[in-house]
Design a protein around this motif. Sequence first.
Motif: not given
Length: 163
Positions: A36, A74-76, A78, A88, A103-104, A107-108
Motif C-alpha cells: 500500500t 490490502t494488495i498483499e 488479494l 492483477q 498499481t496497488p 487494482i484495489m
Amino acid sequence: MSKVEMTVNGRSVSGDVEDRTLLVHFLREHLGLTGTHVGCDTSQCGACVVHVDGKAVKSCTMLAAQAARAEVTTIEGLAAGGELHPVQAAFKEHHGLQCGFCTPGMIMAAVDMINRHSGKLDEKTVRAELEGNICRCTGYHNIVKAVLAATEQMGGAAKVAAE
Ligand code: FES
C-alpha cells in the motif's frame, strides 16, 4: 497511545498506535505491508486504496483507530492460493502499469468497482470511477483495458467504446 485490533488479510492483528496514526501508516510501518503506497498523503492520488469491510477506502484518510475491529484487505491479501486475482492478472496481461507506483491502489479500486457494478462496466464508467486514482505514466489506456478484461474474466459484461 491506544491499542487497535483488526483483521488484515484474514489475520488478526493488533498494535499500540498514537491516536493520530493513519491506517496507511499502521499497515506499512506496524505490519510491514508496504504494498500500500503513499503518494500524496492528502486524499488525492489513490495510491493508498485498501478495502475496509469490503469497500475501497483511501487509507491516508482514515485513522487506524477508525478501522478497529474491521476487516481490512490490502494488495498483499488479494492473490489466493498462489494465483493472482483476475484484476492483477489482467494488469499484467494488458500492461496496465509502467512504474507501478499507482498499481496497488488502482487494482484495489478496480476490484471494488467491479464488485459494486455487479461485473457490468463500460469504458466510460471505468474512466469515471478511476478519477480518484492518479497515474503519471500510462495515460490510463491500458489500465482501463485491464479493468474491462478483468470484468469479463470475472463473469461480467464489459464494453469498450469505439475509439
Ligand atoms: Fe492516500 Fe494519495 S496517499 S490518496
